[in-house]
Design a protein around this motif. Structure first.
Motif, PDB file in Angstrom:
ATOM      1  N   VAL A  49     141.951  26.932  71.369  1.00 56.33           N
ATOM      2  CA  VAL A  49     140.552  27.141  70.989  1.00 56.33           C
ATOM      3  C   VAL A  49     140.328  26.413  69.672  1.00 56.33           C
ATOM      4  CG1 VAL A  49     138.775  28.835  70.448  1.00 56.33           C
ATOM      5  CG2 VAL A  49     140.545  29.387  72.136  1.00 56.33           C
ATOM      6  N   ILE A  50     139.472  25.398  69.691  1.00 55.14           N
ATOM      7  CA  ILE A  50     139.255  24.552  68.523  1.00 55.14           C
ATOM      8  C   ILE A  50     137.841  24.790  67.984  1.00 55.14           C
ATOM      9  CG2 ILE A  50     139.265  22.194  67.651  1.00 55.14           C
ATOM     10  CD1 ILE A  50     141.061  21.434  69.985  1.00 55.14           C
ATOM     11  N   PRO A  51     137.698  25.543  66.888  1.00 45.39           N
ATOM     12  CA  PRO A  51     136.358  25.742  66.304  1.00 45.39           C
ATOM     13  C   PRO A  51     135.786  24.418  65.810  1.00 45.39           C
ATOM     14  CG  PRO A  51     137.945  27.332  65.430  1.00 45.39           C
ATOM     15  CD  PRO A  51     138.738  26.292  66.161  1.00 45.39           C
ATOM     16  N   LEU A  52     134.517  24.208  66.076  1.00 45.72           N
ATOM     17  CA  LEU A  52     133.814  23.003  65.638  1.00 45.72           C
ATOM     18  C   LEU A  52     132.978  23.329  64.397  1.00 45.72           C
ATOM     19  CD1 LEU A  52     132.620  21.673  69.114  1.00 45.72           C
ATOM     20  CD2 LEU A  52     134.700  21.082  67.863  1.00 45.72           C
ATOM     21  N   PRO A  53     132.602  22.322  63.613  1.00 47.62           N
ATOM     22  CA  PRO A  53     131.805  22.579  62.397  1.00 47.62           C
ATOM     23  C   PRO A  53     130.499  23.306  62.718  1.00 47.62           C
ATOM     24  CG  PRO A  53     132.634  20.326  62.384  1.00 47.62           C
ATOM     25  CD  PRO A  53     132.974  20.891  63.728  1.00 47.62           C
ATOM     26  N   ILE A  54     130.133  24.223  61.834  1.00 43.37           N
ATOM     27  CA  ILE A  54     128.884  24.962  61.984  1.00 43.37           C
ATOM     28  C   ILE A  54     127.705  24.025  61.741  1.00 43.37           C
ATOM     29  CG2 ILE A  54     127.527  26.906  61.111  1.00 43.37           C
ATOM     30  CD1 ILE A  54     130.121  28.159  60.192  1.00 43.37           C
ATOM     31  N   LEU A  55     126.648  24.233  62.512  1.00 41.67           N
ATOM     32  CA  LEU A  55     125.438  23.421  62.356  1.00 41.67           C
ATOM     33  C   LEU A  55     124.314  24.286  61.795  1.00 41.67           C
ATOM     34  CD1 LEU A  55     125.506  21.527  65.777  1.00 41.67           C
ATOM     35  CD2 LEU A  55     126.303  20.688  63.560  1.00 41.67           C
ATOM     36  N   HIS A  56     123.577  23.751  60.832  1.00 45.05           N
ATOM     37  CA  HIS A  56     122.426  24.474  60.282  1.00 45.05           C
ATOM     38  C   HIS A  56     121.232  24.266  61.208  1.00 45.05           C
ATOM     39  CE1 HIS A  56     119.775  25.484  56.532  1.00 45.05           C
ATOM     40  NE2 HIS A  56     119.754  26.421  57.454  1.00 45.05           N
ATOM     41  N   LYS A  57     121.355  24.850  62.409  1.00 45.90           N
ATOM     42  CA  LYS A  57     120.330  24.717  63.438  1.00 45.90           C
ATOM     43  C   LYS A  57     120.021  26.090  64.011  1.00 45.90           C
ATOM     44  CE  LYS A  57     120.361  20.227  63.055  1.00 45.90           C
ATOM     45  NZ  LYS A  57     119.211  19.506  62.452  1.00 45.90           N
ATOM     46  N   ASN A  58     118.750  26.287  64.341  1.00 43.86           N
ATOM     47  CA  ASN A  58     118.281  27.554  64.897  1.00 43.86           C
ATOM     48  C   ASN A  58     117.997  27.357  66.379  1.00 43.86           C
ATOM     49  OD1 ASN A  58     117.087  29.969  65.522  1.00 43.86           O
ATOM     50  ND2 ASN A  58     115.428  29.813  64.028  1.00 43.86           N
ATOM     51  N   GLU A  59     118.760  28.024  67.240  1.00 44.98           N
ATOM     52  CA  GLU A  59     118.593  27.817  68.681  1.00 44.98           C
ATOM     53  C   GLU A  59     117.259  28.355  69.208  1.00 44.98           C
ATOM     54  OE1 GLU A  59     121.112  29.743  71.436  1.00 44.98           O
ATOM     55  OE2 GLU A  59     120.903  31.732  70.554  1.00 44.98           O
ATOM     56  N   GLN A  60     116.497  29.038  68.354  1.00 47.02           N
ATOM     57  CA  GLN A  60     115.178  29.499  68.779  1.00 47.02           C
ATOM     58  C   GLN A  60     114.145  28.370  68.773  1.00 47.02           C
ATOM     59  OE1 GLN A  60     114.105  32.908  66.383  1.00 47.02           O
ATOM     60  NE2 GLN A  60     116.114  33.861  66.633  1.00 47.02           N
ATOM     61  N   LYS A  61     114.518  27.212  68.226  1.00 47.10           N
ATOM     62  CA  LYS A  61     113.626  26.058  68.173  1.00 47.10           C
ATOM     63  C   LYS A  61     114.200  24.948  69.039  1.00 47.10           C
ATOM     64  CE  LYS A  61     112.406  27.111  63.351  1.00 47.10           C
ATOM     65  NZ  LYS A  61     112.407  26.595  61.967  1.00 47.10           N
ATOM     66  N   TYR A  62     113.391  24.429  69.961  1.00 44.70           N
ATOM     67  CA  TYR A  62     113.892  23.412  70.878  1.00 44.70           C
ATOM     68  C   TYR A  62     114.286  22.129  70.147  1.00 44.70           C
ATOM     69  CZ  TYR A  62     113.590  25.376  75.552  1.00 44.70           C
ATOM     70  OH  TYR A  62     113.832  26.101  76.687  1.00 44.70           O
ATOM     71  N   ALA A  63     113.614  21.824  69.061  1.00 43.91           N
ATOM     72  CA  ALA A  63     113.973  20.623  68.294  1.00 43.91           C
ATOM     73  C   ALA A  63     115.407  20.746  67.769  1.00 43.91           C
ATOM     74  CB  ALA A  63     112.998  20.420  67.137  1.00 43.91           C
ATOM     75  N   ASP A  64     115.760  21.945  67.307  1.00 45.39           N
ATOM     76  CA  ASP A  64     117.120  22.171  66.817  1.00 45.39           C
ATOM     77  C   ASP A  64     118.128  22.191  67.959  1.00 45.39           C
ATOM     78  OD1 ASP A  64     116.104  22.276  64.311  1.00 45.39           O
ATOM     79  OD2 ASP A  64     116.564  24.382  63.911  1.00 45.39           O
TER      80      ASP A  64
END
Length: 539
Positions: free
Chosen positions: A139-154
């Motif tokens: 299991v390889i954790p990937l870098p966290i993204l400053h994105k909100n999945e509630q917004k389609y653009a993100d």
């Protein structure tokens, strides 16, 4: 320390590339990371100190199971030419479910009937797993993204990052690009699919995100949905009779089992549900065999001295099967189109049947997660689709299950269909769990790191910290192994529910819920619960 973390921050990428070079596949799973920033995380350039932050975490799961002998031609068949019955529960499917429900009920009887102890060793034999499922998944954790999945653009930005990761990984591994399975919980799956539809008319394959396919929902959240449905149907605070789920919660002091919030009290709700289900299995067996008590030995017990383990299992499952056949009789009538609602029903008898039918289906789903089997899982999916649709006509999971069945039976190649379904599971080295449950553990780990960062919670610092998760965990595990470090338990072992289950059994023996008594009245139950399968109409 920070310099050390920076030094190992690229290890997740190199490990992923090395795995692909070795001929391994990988899939990606994601989930939102929501956390509250208070005074301890206050910064001048942020504004309000108390607010919610919405980020997105992901992980790459290295796959160990391969199916080289299966066809890779997609689609398997024309979806429009498939008969509708392919996606519906049939009589043969129900017979298979009855067998596995009986197989799960048999060990419960062995546990509570002293005269069945001779079958304990036979029922404890572990089923063979798919070759490759016994190997621990990286299991390889990937870098966290400053994105909100509630917004389609993100969400589109998230999928763009996945696409770039896949392209760069295959390029550096010097192999031909492949499609990568991605997924998340039902809401994440829907947003991923919606984002891909927004890009459907783009000019290039990269912009159309064609590398990211298929997109699936995950099983842990399905387990929570099924358990939540179990509580919605059977647990009412108005029903105080001793045979009800709510009454047993109060009597056994299971305060943490909050049926109104199963998501945040899953383990406690599951423990209570399993205790009640087991007690109802024993009560149904006592009523069927004609035993006044679990200690009474019935007649016609075979001589097991010369019987093999397989013969003992077959005999015991054969004893349980008539009970399950009787419990699922109304569902069989629904499939035949011959179900007629009773004019003078027995609410206690109906309640017991629902507890057993829905409860054993839930336990079957949990058992499949521990021992993955594609045919069993697809069969349970058909049943759950009918059950969830009957309970709520707008059930999103019922629609998602139909979508999954379409992929498995038609749209994907036979090889990809098998690979996708096996990608829903993760071997942790100790047990097999759903992939989204593994992601929940990573989210918890990430939030723990966030709390230690105080006011340094910025996008740049979080990306650096999360990029080093894999490398630091590998170094820590290797150090523990080389120094023979003993890992101490972080919590007490789970208490046995055996005594609680015996208390429930004694209460049920007095009520005899499986002795059908037309017109039996229950004062605290204004409206008797109904089997959600009865709401489905088959032509």
């Amino acid at each position: 320390m920070l310099q050390f973390m920076t030094g190992v921050s690229g290890s997740f990428n190199s490990e992923l590339i090395d795995s692909v070079k070795d001929g391994k596949r990988f899939r990606i799973i994601g989930d939102n990371i929501n956390f509250h920033t208070g005074v301890a995380q206050a910064r001048k350039n942020v504004g309000k100190s108390g607010h919610m932050e919405h980020w997105f975490g992901s992980a790459a799961l290295i796959q160990n199971v391969e199916f080289p002998s299966l066809s890779d031609i997609a689609p398997q068949r024309d979806l429009l030419q498939l008969p509708c019955n392919t996606f519906l529960l049939s009589q043969s499917d129900l017979n298979e479910e009855v067998y596995y429900m009986s197989y799960l009920a048999a060990p419960i009887m062995v546990e509570h009937f002293p005269w069945l102890q001779f079958a304990k060793a036979a029922m404890n034999e572990v089923e063979d797993k798919i070759p490759g499922m016994n190997v621990r998944n990286k299991v390889i954790p990937l870098p966290i993204l400053h994105k909100n999945e509630q917004k389609y653009a993100d969400v589109i930005d998230i999928l763009d990052s996945y696409q770039k990761l896949c392209d760069s990984t295959f390029e550096k591994a010097e192999i031909e690009p492949q499609k990568v399975h991605i997924g998340g919980d039902q809401l994440t799956r829907e947003r991923f699919s919606g984002a891909r539809r927004l890009r459907a008319a783009a000019f290039t394959e990269t912009e159309r995100l064609e590398r990211l396919n298929p997109i699936t929902f995950e099983l842990f959240h399905l387990q929570m949905t099924v358990l939540n449905t179990f509580y919605q149907i059977l647990c009412s605070t108005q029903s105080t009779e001793s045979f009800t789920l709510y009454s047993q919660k109060v009597r056994l002091l299971r305060k943490e089992a909050d049926g109104n919030d199963v998501k945040n009290h899953y383990d406690s709700c599951k423990d209570l549900a399993e205790s009640v289900i087991k007690a109802y299995v024993i009560e149904a067996a006592c009523e069927h065999i004609g035993l006044p008590d679990t200690d009474i030995v019935p007649e016609n017990i075979p001589d097991t001295a010369q019987m093999s383990s397989e013969e003992i299992r077959s005999w015991l499952v054969g004893q349980v099967s008539p009970i399950i056949q009787k419990v699922t009789k109304s569902t069989r009538n629904v499939l035949n189109g011959t179900y007629v609602q009773e004019e003078n029903p027995d609410p206690v008898y109906s309640y017991g049947n629902i507890v057993l039918e829905l409860g054993l289906i839930f336990m079957n789903l949990c058992n499949i997660v521990k021992n993955p089997n594609r045919d069993r899982l697809l069969n349970v999916m058909k049943y759950l689709k009918m059950m969830l649709k009957g309970h709520n006509n707008r059930s999103k999971y019922a629609l998602d299950i139909l979508r999954l069945l379409c992929h498995q039976f038609a749209l994907l190649s036979e090889r990809t269909a098998h690979e996708t379904l096996n990608g829903l599971f993760v071997n942790t080295g100790k047990s097999i769990i759903p992939a989204d449950l593994q992601m929940e553990y990573l989210v918890r780990l990430t939030k723990g790191r966030l709390r230690s960062m105080c006011s340094n919670v910025t996008e740049q610092s979080l990306v650096k910290r999360s990029s080093s998760f894999y490398g630091m965990n590998e170094i820590s595990d290797h150090f523990d192994k080389e120094t023979s470090t003993v890992t101490r338990a972080q919590k007490h072992k789970r208490l046995s529910s055996f005594e609680d289950e015996n208390k429930i059994i004694k209460n049920l023996r007095k009520i005899r819920p499986f002795l059908k008594t037309p017109g039996r009245q229950v004062e605290s139950m204004e409206k008797a619960p109904k089997n959600s399968n009865h709401q489905i109409k088959f032509g």
